[in-house]
Design a protein around this motif. Structure first.
Motif, short mmCIF file in Angstrom:
data_model
loop_
_atom_site.label_atom_id
_atom_site.label_comp_id
_atom_site.label_asym_id
_atom_site.label_seq_id
_atom_site.Cartn_x
_atom_site.Cartn_y
_atom_site.Cartn_z
N ASN A 285 7.18 -20.72 -70.16
CA ASN A 285 6.36 -19.61 -70.62
C ASN A 285 6.17 -18.60 -69.49
N PRO A 286 6.79 -17.46 -69.60
CA PRO A 286 6.69 -16.48 -68.50
C PRO A 286 5.24 -16.05 -68.21
N LEU A 287 4.39 -16.09 -69.23
CA LEU A 287 3.02 -15.62 -69.05
C LEU A 287 2.19 -16.56 -68.18
N CYS A 288 2.65 -17.79 -68.04
CA CYS A 288 1.92 -18.72 -67.19
C CYS A 288 2.63 -18.93 -65.86
N SER A 289 3.83 -18.37 -65.77
CA SER A 289 4.64 -18.56 -64.57
C SER A 289 4.34 -17.44 -63.58
N ASN A 290 4.52 -17.70 -62.32
CA ASN A 290 4.21 -16.70 -61.30
C ASN A 290 5.20 -16.78 -60.14
N PHE A 291 5.21 -15.71 -59.36
CA PHE A 291 5.96 -15.79 -58.11
C PHE A 291 5.08 -15.38 -56.94
N ILE B 264 7.99 -11.80 -64.96
CA ILE B 264 7.09 -12.80 -64.41
C ILE B 264 6.26 -12.08 -63.35
N LEU B 265 4.94 -12.33 -63.35
CA LEU B 265 4.09 -11.56 -62.45
C LEU B 265 3.82 -12.30 -61.14
N ALA B 266 3.35 -11.53 -60.17
CA ALA B 266 3.12 -12.07 -58.84
C ALA B 266 1.74 -12.65 -58.71
N VAL B 267 1.60 -13.68 -57.89
CA VAL B 267 0.29 -14.10 -57.39
C VAL B 267 0.14 -13.33 -56.09
N GLY B 268 -0.88 -12.51 -56.01
CA GLY B 268 -1.00 -11.65 -54.84
C GLY B 268 -0.12 -10.43 -55.00
C1 LIG Z 1 0.11 -15.55 -63.00
O1 LIG Z 1 0.52 -14.47 -63.86
C2 LIG Z 1 -0.27 -14.30 -65.02
C3 LIG Z 1 0.36 -13.18 -65.83
O2 LIG Z 1 1.72 -13.35 -65.93
C4 LIG Z 1 -1.69 -13.96 -64.64
O3 LIG Z 1 -2.47 -13.84 -65.80
C5 LIG Z 1 -2.22 -15.06 -63.75
O4 LIG Z 1 -3.51 -14.69 -63.30
C6 LIG Z 1 -1.31 -15.29 -62.57
N1 LIG Z 1 -1.80 -16.42 -61.80
C7 LIG Z 1 -2.37 -16.28 -60.63
C8 LIG Z 1 -2.80 -17.53 -59.97
O5 LIG Z 1 -2.51 -15.18 -60.10
#
Ligand SMILES: *[C@@H]1O[C@H](CO)[C@@H](O)[C@H](O)[C@H]1NC(C)=O
Ligand SMILES: *[C@@H]1O[C@H](CO)[C@@H](O)[C@H](O)[C@H]1NC(C)=O
Ligand SMILES: *[C@@H]1O[C@H](CO)[C@@H](O)[C@H](O)[C@H]1NC(C)=O
Ligand SMILES: *[C@@H]1O[C@H](CO)[C@@H](O)[C@H](O)[C@H]1NC(C)=O
Ligand SMILES: *[C@@H]1O[C@H](CO)[C@@H](O)[C@H](O)[C@H]1NC(C)=O
Length: 565
Positions: free
Chosen positions: A99-105, A293-297
């Motif tokens: 699930n890309p919405l729960c995945s992060n980089f 996929i969105l970033a953490v930070g």
């Molecule tokens: C990971 O990305 C999702 C959106 O794709 C965001 O809602 C979530 O807060 C991010 N997780 C962290 C730990 O930042």
């Protein structure tokens, strides 16, 4: 060969005007028959070692290859084998898929130099893929794309993604420009979707099907054709090409007034897909297909120019395999060939006195269109051929420029191609005398998506043999081989017929097969991935312009142009 019952009516008169070839066909036919017979009796080991009998469960026909090629094929298949993806078992649910919405980089911090990034460094990004419960995945095989961009500077470079096979991935990028650099990571497909795509290619390689019309006077009939023609009771016409051995079959027309020699065209037919509802959910636009996929930070960094040393955009320290990058919208090579910029005058200067033959799919037809427009005195020789398949020919007699385009042979998904215009590239190449003023461009990939990889590998091998013969008789011939590209994936149809997961496999096969040969690689894959324009099966004009610059830089490496950066 497969066990399909074929009445194999001969089609000699259509393809074989000369007797020698007739004899050859008969010999090959008898040999294949003997081989398949031996195969059935499990005597494979005693068969002629030059032709390894193909043992497979598939109903596809595979072109016979030499034992040396067979070893190479095995090696390539092994080297590009996709990581094991989750099998979709009874206790699997959609919620278990990536699930890309729960995945992060996360951008991994720079070690040393006060944490500051410099041109020539390598940026690493850690990607964690999770499922719909937001639990980390424990296996690999997700299809990911990564690139680094600066939209204001129109700069971009592609990243390499390393699969750690445990749900975590690392993307690696070279840092090649000064200023901001933003990481973009896309989940193309969850690994579970790859399980489905793999199954489809072995079980339903005919989901895009093909047809031919057979006609004699007022009688005509349309029948189904394929390399992977499902076994049936109906007799089959064998259109296997005698020169290349490329297999192709059509069901024989039912009408007794028609026989196999009456085939007049090739056409792509309908799209038939057998997929469970649950499987279909794995291919949803904006949900789990080509989804960011969105970033953490932070997702971006600032890159500095080192105080010491010369100002450089081109870096020798780059450890990643990127072949180039964009800067101010212009593609720069990180390899040995410098990319020049060709305006209309320079294109003319470069191609004056040259013959340019372009072969393949519609993505190289774009080069024909571009060059034809750019060459001011070029006249299209109108043969009233289809806008899709050509063949096209444009000439500037005064300046001795000849530009041609011809589509590749079946399985090409083009509409209504007359049989007379349906040629295999290898055969075409055999009719090119070549030399320093001959340029050949080849693009073969997309139309092979739905088939087992061996069909693509063997097609490229036959093209490669023809390229070898060409370069042996005319070593100065310039040969450019174009790779496939990422593209827009919106529908389920897009995914199962032309997903870039297929194209990426093809891309790897192509690079492996032409490695070490005296040919030039057009890295269309990276040129699209690194560009800021959205992916498209037919890349947009600014990308084509850059590709033409690369093409012409191979053709005219010594040409100088002022607007070169
Ligand atoms: C990971 O990305 C999702 C959106 O794709 C965001 O809602 C979530 O807060 C991010 N997780 C962290 C730990 O930042
Ligand atoms: C799910 O099925 C797989 C294979 O059938 C099995 O190995 C696994 O233990 C099962 N998991 C659960 C939670 O039942
Ligand atoms: C799917 O996820 C559920 C909840 O985490 C888990 O119990 C189950 O074993 C998973 N199934 C498979 C096949 O991994
Ligand atoms: C996955 O594998 C990589 C490389 O071996 C390792 O660095 C990482 O810690 C592993 N991650 C997990 C969650 O096991
Ligand atoms: C096939 O049909 C054509 C005429 O339509 C005829 O000339 C030819 O002899 C036939 N070939 C065979 C093998 O029956």
């Amino acid at each position: 060969m497969n066990n399909q019952s074929r009445s194999t009516p001969k089609v000699n008169s259509l393809f074989l005007p000369r007797r020698g070839f007739l004899l050859l066909l008969l010999t090959v036919g008898v040999m294949l028959y003997i081989l398949s017979w031996m195969n059935n009796l499990q005597f494979q080991k005693t068969a002629n070692p030059a032709f390894i009998p193909q043992v497979h469960q598939s109903f596809c026909a595979f072109r016979p290859i030499s034992s040396k090629e067979s070893l190479e094929e095995e090696k390539i298949l092994k080297s590009i084998a996709w990581p094991k993806t989750p099998s979709i078992t009874s206790n699997y649910t959609f919620e278990n898929s990536s699930n890309p919405l729960c995945s992060n980089f996360t951008i991994l911090p720079k070690v040393g130099e006060a944490g500051q990034w410099y041109i020539g460094d390598q940026l690493e990004v850690s990607i964690i893929i999770k499922d719909y419960y937001c639990y980390p995945k424990t296996s690999g095989g997700d299809v990911l794309l990564a690139s680094l961009k600066n939209r204001d500077l129109q700069a971009g470079v592609s990243g390499q993604v390393v699969d750690h096979l445990n749900g975590s991935y690392t993307a690696v990028f070279p840092l090649v420009w000064e200023g901001q650099a933003e990481v973009e990571v896309t989940l193309v497909h969850p690994s579970e979707a790859v399980t489905v795509l793999q199954r489809l290619n072995s079980e339903e390689p005919d989901r895009v099907n093909f047809r031919s019309i057979f006609r004699s006077g007022s009688v005509s009939e349309k029948t189904e054709c394929n390399i992977c023609l499902r076994p049936s009771k109906r007799p089959v016409c064998d259109f296997t090409d005698v020169h290349t051995g490329e297999p192709w079959f059509c069901l024989k027309p039912k009408n007794t007034k028609l026989n196999c020699t009456n085939r007049i065209n090739h056409d792509n037919g309908v799209f038939v897909l057998n997929l469970q509802k649950e499987d279909k959910r794995l291919f949803q636009d904006k949900i789990n297909m080509k989804t960011p996929i969105l970033a953490v930070g932070s997702s971006s960094i600032t890159v500095y120019q080192r105080k010491t040393g010369p100002v450089m955009l081109r870096s020798n320290n780059v450890k990643t395999a990127a072949s180039g990058f964009y800067y101010k919208g212009v593609w720069k090579s990180l390899g040995i060939t410098e990319v020049h910029q060709f305006d209309t005058a320079a294109i003319f200067q470069c191609l004056k006195g040259k013959v340019i033959h372009l072969y393949g799919d519609s993505t190289i037809r774009q080069y024909f269109d571009y060059l034809n427009k750019a060459l001011p005195n070029n006249k299209m020789i109108d043969r009233h051929t289809s806008m899709q398949s050509g063949p096209f020919k444009a000439e500037d007699r005064k300046n001795n420029i000849l530009l041609t385009y011809r589509c590749h042979g079946p399985p090409i998904r083009f509409k209504d191609v007359p049989i007379q215009d349906l040629h295999y590239i290898a055969n075409e190449l055999d009719s090119v005398s070549g030399g320093a003023s001959t340029v050949v461009g080849i693009s073969v990939w997309m139309h092979f998506s739905t088939f087992p990889l061996k069909i693509y590998i063997r097609r490229l091998m036959s093209i490669r043999s023809a390229v070898r013969r060409l370069l042996a008789r005319a070593p100065d011939t310039i040969v450019v081989i174009k790779t496939g590209t990422p593209q827009a994936l919106i529908s389920l149809f897009d995914a199962v017929t032309k997903s870039e997961w297929f194209s990426r496999q093809h891309d790897k096969v192509l690079r492996a097969l032409f490695k070490g040969m005296n040919v030039h690689l057009m890295d269309a894959w990276e040129m699209v991935l690194a560009h800021q324009l959205p992916h498209n099966l037919h890349p947009q004009p600014p990308i084509i312009k850059n590709m033409i610059n690369v093409f012409l830089s191979y053709t005219c490496p010594k040409m100088h142009s002022e607007n070169n950066l």
